[in-house]
Design an enzyme around this catalytic site. Structure first.
Site, mmCIF file in Angstrom:
data_model
loop_
_atom_site.group_PDB
_atom_site.id
_atom_site.type_symbol
_atom_site.label_atom_id
_atom_site.label_comp_id
_atom_site.label_asym_id
_atom_site.label_seq_id
_atom_site.Cartn_x
_atom_site.Cartn_y
_atom_site.Cartn_z
ATOM 1 N N ASP A 162 -7.664 -13.271 -6.841
ATOM 2 C CA ASP A 162 -8.452 -12.564 -5.828
ATOM 3 C C ASP A 162 -9.279 -11.433 -6.445
ATOM 4 O O ASP A 162 -9.198 -10.280 -6.030
ATOM 5 C CB ASP A 162 -7.519 -12.030 -4.739
ATOM 6 C CG ASP A 162 -8.292 -11.475 -3.547
ATOM 7 O OD1 ASP A 162 -9.419 -11.933 -3.297
ATOM 8 O OD2 ASP A 162 -7.759 -10.570 -2.879
ATOM 9 N N GLU A 415 2.420 -12.486 -9.439
ATOM 10 C CA GLU A 415 2.569 -13.302 -8.233
ATOM 11 C C GLU A 415 2.580 -14.806 -8.490
ATOM 12 O O GLU A 415 1.954 -15.579 -7.754
ATOM 13 C CB GLU A 415 1.489 -12.948 -7.202
ATOM 14 C CG GLU A 415 1.565 -11.527 -6.698
ATOM 15 C CD GLU A 415 0.600 -11.256 -5.553
ATOM 16 O OE1 GLU A 415 -0.291 -12.088 -5.296
ATOM 17 O OE2 GLU A 415 0.742 -10.203 -4.894
ATOM 18 N N TYR A 470 3.159 -6.449 1.459
ATOM 19 C CA TYR A 470 2.106 -5.986 2.379
ATOM 20 C C TYR A 470 2.582 -6.010 3.819
ATOM 21 O O TYR A 470 1.861 -6.441 4.711
ATOM 22 C CB TYR A 470 0.854 -6.851 2.194
ATOM 23 C CG TYR A 470 0.164 -6.609 0.866
ATOM 24 C CD1 TYR A 470 -0.776 -5.589 0.729
ATOM 25 C CD2 TYR A 470 0.463 -7.382 -0.249
ATOM 26 C CE1 TYR A 470 -1.413 -5.356 -0.473
ATOM 27 C CE2 TYR A 470 -0.168 -7.155 -1.455
ATOM 28 C CZ TYR A 470 -1.101 -6.147 -1.565
ATOM 29 O OH TYR A 470 -1.722 -5.918 -2.773
ATOM 30 N N GLU A 505 2.443 -3.346 -5.771
ATOM 31 C CA GLU A 505 1.306 -3.444 -4.852
ATOM 32 C C GLU A 505 1.771 -3.189 -3.431
ATOM 33 O O GLU A 505 2.771 -3.761 -2.984
ATOM 34 C CB GLU A 505 0.632 -4.831 -4.908
ATOM 35 C CG GLU A 505 -0.156 -5.121 -6.165
ATOM 36 C CD GLU A 505 -0.891 -6.457 -6.094
ATOM 37 O OE1 GLU A 505 -1.206 -6.906 -4.961
ATOM 38 O OE2 GLU A 505 -1.150 -7.035 -7.159
ATOM 39 N N TRP A 550 -2.088 -0.605 -4.161
ATOM 40 C CA TRP A 550 -3.175 -1.553 -4.394
ATOM 41 C C TRP A 550 -4.293 -1.180 -3.437
ATOM 42 O O TRP A 550 -4.126 -1.302 -2.241
ATOM 43 C CB TRP A 550 -2.706 -2.992 -4.147
ATOM 44 C CG TRP A 550 -3.731 -3.994 -4.578
ATOM 45 C CD1 TRP A 550 -4.620 -4.660 -3.789
ATOM 46 C CD2 TRP A 550 -3.987 -4.415 -5.922
ATOM 47 N NE1 TRP A 550 -5.411 -5.474 -4.552
ATOM 48 C CE2 TRP A 550 -5.048 -5.351 -5.865
ATOM 49 C CE3 TRP A 550 -3.438 -4.079 -7.150
ATOM 50 C CZ2 TRP A 550 -5.555 -5.962 -7.000
ATOM 51 C CZ3 TRP A 550 -3.947 -4.694 -8.271
ATOM 52 C CH2 TRP A 550 -4.995 -5.626 -8.194
#
Length: 594
Positions: A162, A415, A470, A505, A550
């Protein structure tokens, strides 16, 4: 591989500037032997820089294939009798180099240096032509992976990370000279015994002349604090001034080769930061003191330059890091330019150094970023050939960065798929290799939320746990109360493993200038509330020894998905480094009591 430097026996010449440049999407240049003559139909291109955003329109940004660079330089007259080397600090993602039509080196891997001995091809005092073809294609056998697709409208690159696939000669290019008998490599290790610092060293020498090796260690003022003789040994520094977070104190080891009669053969200067790193239970210790990481995942990313290294951005970004109270960063998701590590050494910034293994997770690539579904690990996708490329990337990373005191932890992937037997089989030998190459630093990888506690099969291989989560953004979006409950529950499970946990992150996309009286996703107020929720969770779990937001600054991403609007907006600074409200909130947290 030692960096070029100027010493009494060595000299370097930068090849930065405007090179001739030509895109080659049909891959004709090699067959047509463009390297044998001046590059026809070329335009100017700055080096170092990524080429993608310098050209106007989609020509450079969407380019898939070869890109050609060419320049001429004059070899200094004073280099007669010396060994002459051509070095590239990086070429993304693969390169072949010719000198006056003769191929001298090939390299695969976009973020580590390579070089060629060109002594027999150049004449001191004469001009030489350097031609480079750089290829930006990614496959399942490259690090990072990707797929090149043939379409009716031309070749298209699909990749699974990404951030934008910037390409070209983004770092320094050097022509440099050394003696024929020379210091070829240096490995430094450090320890602390009571109040004494101990510097161990191993010097590799190349060349045929008989020689002796002498090492003189000097402090930051240039005063001699110890010396030793021989290719291996140690220097003990009484009451040593240690390198520490926030105190980038550096010694210098002057490594000298001499002939039997005492005449100087070669001299190389290696900076040394005396410090120790250790994982003990749930603590991460630097110099025996528990350390708590505060800082960011970052990208080498700036307008126009792309991933091109720029000293102005380097110094400004580090000033912003110091202003906000950050003491660390992760080189997400690839090794950075070597100038970054040098500066981190000087500032006392702590670095998690990451290899370019990102995008090795087809569940994440398909589920979040869209696109065709693949099996991550298989004979047709990421396989044994891929693992050897991954291993080579780890070798080159450690060979380059092993002597930086700022580097305290190796991250061998970001990841990846890690909840399958195939993932375990893929990563186990890579962890073993990393520990074999460097016994002085802990090793880890970054776990993604698709492999939560109890399902991940790779986390037990690491010395630390690095988690990207997240809650409140990709899950429980807008529901910070629910996110807090779920996040704390998972984090407490990880804490039961008895290892230090670094949150590598956590973040929320935020458009600068968007405000809301009640925190709403994409607003600056929501980003602040989101961070505060995460911090409550971290503070409640003693095993958490680090928090890296992040991201440091907004950055460019692929333009093929509606998932991103003008890039990734999770930065606490905009892409041009203006602070969002979150920057001030983090500064209050990270500088309290300072």
């Amino acid at each position: 591989m030692l960096r070029p430097q100027d010493t009494p026996t060595r000299e370097r010449r930068s090849l930065a500037g405007l090179w001739d440049f030509r895109l080659d999407p049909t891959l004709d240049g090699v067959a047509d032997r463009w390297f044998e003559r001046p590059l026809a139909d070329s335009r100017a291109m700055p080096v170092p820089a990524s080429y993608n955003d310098i050209l106007v329109g989609t020509e450079g940004r969407d380019h898939v294939g070869d890109a050609w660079y060419q320049t001429t330089t004059r070899v200094p007259r004073g280099w007669a009798g010396d060994r002459v080397v051509l070095r590239f600090d990086s070429a993304t993602h693969a390169a072949t180099v010719w000198v006056d039509g003769t191929e001298v080196v090939r390299h695969v891997g976009g973020y580590t240096p390579f070089e060629a001995d060109v002594t027999e091809l150049v004449t001191p005092g004469e001009e030489v032509r350097v031609t480079v073809v750089v290829n930006n294609e990614l496959t399942f056998q490259t690090i990072p992976p990707g797929v090149v697709q043939e379409t009716p409208h031309g070749r298209r690159q699909q990749y699974f990370h990404d951030f934008f696939n910037y390409s070209g000669l983004a770092r320094a290019v050097w022509l440099y000279a050394t003696p024929r008998t020379r210091v070829e490599d240096v490995t430094v290790t450090t320890d602390i015994r009571g109040t004494d610092g101990v510097v161990g060293y191993a010097v590799e020498v190349a060349g045929d002349d008989e020689h002796t090796v002498e090492v003189v260690l000097r402090d930051a003022d240039g005063a001699e604090v110890g010396r030793a003789e021989g290719a291996t040994g140690e220097v003990v520094v009484p009451d040593a001034h240690l390198w520490a977070p926030g105190d980038g104190y550096l010694h210098v080891a002057e490594i000298t080769l001499r002939c039997a009669d005492g005449a100087l053969l070669d001299r190389y200067d290696q900076t040394v930061g005396i410090r120790t790193v250790e994982v003990r239970g749930t603590e991460f210790l630097i110099n025996g003191t528990p350390f708590h990481f505060t800082g960011f995942g970052r990208h080498e990313d700036s307008p126009v330059r792309g991933k091109g290294h720029d000293d102005a951005f380097l110094v400004h970004d580090m000033e912003l890091m110091r202003w906000i109270g950050a003491n660390s960063f992760r080189t997400s998701h690839y090794p950075y330019a070597e100038e970054v590590y040098d500066y981190a050494d000087r500032l006392g910034l702590v670095v998690i150094d990451e290899v370019a293994a990102v995008g090795q997770n087809m569940g994440l690539a398909g589920g979040i970023f869209g696109g065709q579904s693949y099996t991550t690990f298989s004979p047709e996708t990421i396989n044994d050939v891929s693992r050897e490329a991954h291993a080579q990337a780890i070798r080159e990373l450690i060979a380059r960065d092993k002597n930086h005191p700022s580097v305290v932890l190796w991250s061998i992937a970001n990841e990846p798929e890690s909840d399958t037997d195939a993932a375990r089989a893929y990563f186990e030998p890579l962890f073993a290799l990393t520990r074999e190459l460097d016994t002085t630093r802990p090793v880890g990888f970054v776990n993604v939320m698709l492999a939560p506690h109890g399902k991940c099969q790779v986390s037990e291989l690491g010395d630390v746990l690095m988690l990207n989560r997240y809650y409140g953004w990709y899950t429980h979006t807008g529901d910070l109360e629910g996110a807090e409950t779920a996040w704390r529950a998972e984090l407490e499970q990880w804490a039961g493993d008895g290892k230090p946990i670094i949150i590598t992150e956590y973040g929320a996309d935020t458009v600068a200038g968007v405000h809301s009286l009640t925190p709403q996703p994409w607003s600056e107020e929501y980003q602040v509330a989101y961070l505060e929720m995460n911090h409550r969770v971290f503070d409640s779990v003693p095993a958490v020894v680090g928090e890296q937001v992040w991201n440091f600054a907004d950055f460019a991403t692929a333009s093929t998905s509606v998932f991103r609007v003008d890039g990734n907006k999770k930065g606490v600074f905009t892409r041009d480094r203006r602070p969002k409200a979150a920057a001030h909130a983090l500064r209050r947290r990270w500088t309290r009591g300072a």
